[in-house]
Design a protein around this motif. Structure first.
Motif, short mmCIF file in Angstrom:
data_model
loop_
_atom_site.label_atom_id
_atom_site.label_comp_id
_atom_site.label_asym_id
_atom_site.label_seq_id
_atom_site.Cartn_x
_atom_site.Cartn_y
_atom_site.Cartn_z
N ARG B 16 -39.76 -102.07 -38.14
CA ARG B 16 -38.51 -102.65 -38.31
C ARG B 16 -37.98 -102.92 -38.87
NH1 ARG B 16 -35.96 -97.60 -37.20
NH2 ARG B 16 -35.85 -97.66 -34.74
N ALA B 180 -36.27 -92.74 -41.15
CA ALA B 180 -37.28 -92.86 -39.85
C ALA B 180 -38.73 -94.16 -41.10
CB ALA B 180 -38.16 -91.56 -39.40
N SER B 214 -25.01 -89.59 -26.63
CA SER B 214 -26.90 -89.70 -26.47
C SER B 214 -27.14 -88.62 -27.74
CB SER B 214 -27.24 -89.69 -25.29
OG SER B 214 -27.22 -88.04 -25.36
N ALA B 215 -28.88 -89.34 -28.01
CA ALA B 215 -29.00 -88.17 -29.48
C ALA B 215 -28.93 -86.39 -28.69
CB ALA B 215 -30.44 -88.70 -29.43
N ARG B 238 -33.99 -89.18 -32.98
CA ARG B 238 -34.26 -88.82 -31.85
C ARG B 238 -35.72 -88.75 -31.36
NH1 ARG B 238 -36.39 -86.18 -26.59
NH2 ARG B 238 -36.27 -84.91 -28.39
N ARG B 239 -36.29 -88.06 -32.17
CA ARG B 239 -38.04 -88.22 -32.31
C ARG B 239 -38.21 -89.44 -33.40
NH1 ARG B 239 -41.45 -82.86 -32.37
NH2 ARG B 239 -40.12 -81.75 -30.89
N HIS B 240 -38.17 -89.86 -33.87
CA HIS B 240 -38.42 -91.22 -34.66
C HIS B 240 -37.40 -92.49 -34.38
CE1 HIS B 240 -40.04 -87.76 -36.93
NE2 HIS B 240 -41.11 -88.40 -37.23
N ARG B 241 -36.63 -92.18 -33.38
CA ARG B 241 -35.59 -93.25 -33.38
C ARG B 241 -35.07 -93.76 -34.12
NH1 ARG B 241 -37.35 -93.91 -27.27
NH2 ARG B 241 -39.55 -93.30 -27.35
N PRO B 243 -31.39 -94.61 -34.97
CA PRO B 243 -30.37 -94.51 -34.70
C PRO B 243 -29.14 -93.79 -35.97
CG PRO B 243 -31.04 -97.01 -34.40
CD PRO B 243 -31.91 -95.65 -35.10
N ARG B 259 -27.37 -92.44 -30.47
CA ARG B 259 -28.62 -93.43 -30.20
C ARG B 259 -28.76 -93.05 -28.52
NH1 ARG B 259 -25.86 -99.15 -31.77
NH2 ARG B 259 -23.79 -99.40 -30.79
N ASP B 260 -30.37 -93.25 -27.95
CA ASP B 260 -30.54 -93.34 -26.65
C ASP B 260 -29.32 -94.69 -25.90
OD1 ASP B 260 -31.24 -90.99 -26.43
OD2 ASP B 260 -33.19 -91.69 -27.38
#
Lengths: 446, 446
Positions: B16, B180, B214-215, B238-241, B243, B259-260
């Motif tokens: 990150r 991502a 949420s996604a 979502r798959r690659h987290r 936000p 975001r989750d």
């Protein structure tokens, strides 16, 4: 002087591909969907006649001007890398549309950016020289029976993988470079006029189209103000022995061929005129009259005695990156011409040296223009020079400065007198056509 | 269903880069020089606040539509390679202008095409999937302190070295893929609305901006008709987290974060409702109401008995490449919905099978629409379903078909009843804001 910045290092010339024609279409030829369809039909007709075709296109109509205007709105100094990226978008649009239009007519066509076409330039922006042509993908497309459509005006710098542009007249340069690299039979430059004329038809109503002209004469016409072809493109074509054919995309007529004639256009030394030669000179050797009002005259007053002073003045102008054309010295007054756009910069460069050199003042006059007569053998025949000045004098055009080169005589006169000077020379050298018709005369785009 | 065509093969997630923000600006944000200057100021402000920034831009305003229109004028079928080349010119213009504008504000910026940014796609045109991200040059530019400006919507097919485009919502996809690959802290999607709303504010005046969603819920809203974000982009994020933060380029306000959340949005199995939960459900779990009138209902009459016949009909539609949504069978009548644009094709595909299967007729109705309620835990709570149908019934919106998924209930009703259905659900589920104000609501461009 011709701009020969874009000449690549000498390469082994390819085998002539006798069936290949490179066609370049300027912005006015692809200004709208209708224009693109017209060009597509012409390409397909050439293909159906049995020739292979590679097409080079400029951006549509005023696209480039619009992009330049947008750039000016977002930045006070929009040069460099991003300016090239911006401008190069224009050709991508026209080339993709043209490829679609040709495909819609039933012939396979594919577009190629400068990079994809192998136009490799030096890594500078806003006016790069071509350093290498590597048109492998164009050859492959030709061999596959496809019509390659190439973006003019753009290349890629290999070191940085960034888009570059070739500067003014860049699309013509792309076309000639491709024609040379591919060994094309001819490079056709399509524009919105019928060819190169003996003078600007807007000024000389009796100007007529030149059917054939030598590269050397064309070079001089271009550098003297004729805007149909740029000197850079002509010089490139001459060096690589690519015949050019300048013609209209709006008609099927032949235009002007630019190619080396059988006889030498540059006699090696002066000789006595022979009887009856005037006739031949008027009919065949004089190519045309060109004029250019985008010049300024700089006058430096009371330059002190001393051999070095004139040289220091000229060097100061050259060091400012300003191209100097005619120049003359009369007693302590030094005069020379520069492009009009650089007049103020030249004056500023000189003002900074005034105390150092000790001249009294420097003046700047933009109400002047150059008129030139171009033709093979001019330097060899003193009668041409005599008739040149006689015609200008009779017409009342005062000559401030003049210069004579192998194939050209140029005089500086008042801007207001340019039109009558052009007409007088056109008539005096027998260039008037009987069926003179006014033709809209414009640049060939980029 | 979400379009997940653009998900590349799983890659090792990068470390990150906590200081990095990817900002995507849609066509409406860069519609003219003024818009470009506004975006430039925002980018510079982000940079000055201490963040690194990578910018992804769409084409200016209506540029893409104008290019599509030009293509239609020169070709009856302008798809494929040349169409991608044509459309990709739009982003080159906006990105170069934006880089110039940022440079003019005193920060270094450089533009990158899809190819230069390392957006590698499969070798198909007009809607390619990204297969790899190789943003080496973007990282190098960041490390050099520059602001990279990346052309959205475009990539390159490595096999053919041709320009490809990513299809609808492609610029959002470029932004999320870059975020991502670079490990950005957030991907900001700038548009001309303040964020994602609880319903279309043109329909429900009391719709309010969602601060966080949420996604999974966002995915359902997008696939149910909300046009601010496309499902494809949300799924990729979502798959690659990554936000997402959807916000307006015209204001400094926070928009909607996608975001989750900490709690699971998808309870694993149904459970008994607990006392007082209705309150919490209304306040927090229901995300919003979406609607979509671009659907058509296909009705097949008198389908003969036999287990295989319904399946053969559905397969015929799927084989025609048409996406089938809701479907229902009542005695011998089979009904289902397809995108409105594919309605006629679905009918044609079925007509060809009529004698073979033996049904009586097939009908086609475009005056229908879908209304959906989206929220975590919907499937787990039967009271939500009950309230959903009760609200529609009270409002007089007749339900022809319906389906319930984990986080969504969708009903098909008459197109004329969609507005009152949206209003009724928005009120019934406590989504009305006290200070409801009408906001112009539009797509995020491409």
């Amino acid at each position: 002087m011709p701009d020969i910045r874009s000449i690549p290092a000498a390469t082994v010339p390819p085998a002539r591909r006798g069936s290949l024609v490179v066609q370049k279409y300027g912005g006015s030829s692809v200004a709208d969907a209708e224009g693109i369809m017209r060009v597509a039909r012409r390409v397909v007709a050439t293909r159906r006649a049995g020739d292979e075709v590679v097409v080079v296109v400029s951006a549509m109509g005023d696209t480039t001007d619009e992009l330049v205007e947008l750039a000016a709105q977002v930045s006070p100094d929009p040069g460099g890398r991003e300016f090239d990226m911006l401008l190069s978008a224009g050709e991508r649009i026209s080339m993709a549309l043209l490829a679609m239009a040709i495909t819609a007519l039933g012939h396979e066509a594919r577009s190629f950016t400068g990079r994809q076409a192998g136009v490799i330039t030096e890594p500078v922006h806003n006016g790069a020289r071509i350093v290498e042509m590597a048109p492998d993908r164009i050859l492959a497309a030709l061999d596959a029976g496809s019509v390659p459509i190439v973006a003019g005006f753009q290349g890629v710098a290999r070191e940085t993988d960034t888009v570059t542009t070739l500067g003014r007249g860049g699309s013509d340069t792309t076309a000639v470079a491709l024609a040379a690299a591919l060994g094309a039979r001819v490079c056709e430059i399509y524009t919105d006029v019928d060819g190169v004329f003996t003078a600007d038809p807007r000024v000389a109503g009796k100007a007529r189209k030149i059917d054939e002209i030598s590269a050397v004469d064309m070079l001089e016409l271009a550098s003297a103000g004729s805007r149909v072809l740029l000197a850079r493109c002509v010089e490139y074509a001459r060096r690589h022995r690519v015949p050019l054919h300048v013609r209209s995309s709006f008609s099927g007529r032949d235009g002007t061929w630019v190619r080396d004639r059988q006889r030498s256009p540059e006699p090696s030394e002066p000789r006595e005129p022979r009887e009856g030669e005037t006739e031949e000179m008027e009919d065949a050797i004089i190519s045309g009259v060109a004029h250019d009002t985008s010049v300024a005259r700089i006058t430096v007053l009371d330059v002190p005695e001393g051999a070095g002073n004139a040289m220091r003045i000229l060097r100061a102008v050259a060091d400012a990156g300003i191209h100097l054309d005619l120049w003359a010295r009369h007693t302590s007054t030094l005069s020379f011409t520069v492009p009009e756009a650089h007049g103020r910069a030249a004056v500023a460069a000189l003002r900074r040296m005034r105390d150092d050199i000790g001249f009294r003042d420097v003046r700047h006059d933009t109400a002047v223009g150059k008129v030139s007569l171009v033709g093979a053998g001019i330097a060899a025949d003193p009668r041409v020079t005599a008739l040149f000045f006689e015609a200008l004098d009779t017409a009342g055009a005062e000559v401030f400065m003049a210069s004579t080169a192998q194939v050209r005589i140029t005089a500086l006169t008042r801007e207001d007198d340019i039109a009558k000077a052009v007409l007088a020379l056109h008539t005096a050298f027998g260039l008037d056509s009987d069926s003179g018709e006014a033709v809209v005369y414009a640049g060939s785009g980029r």
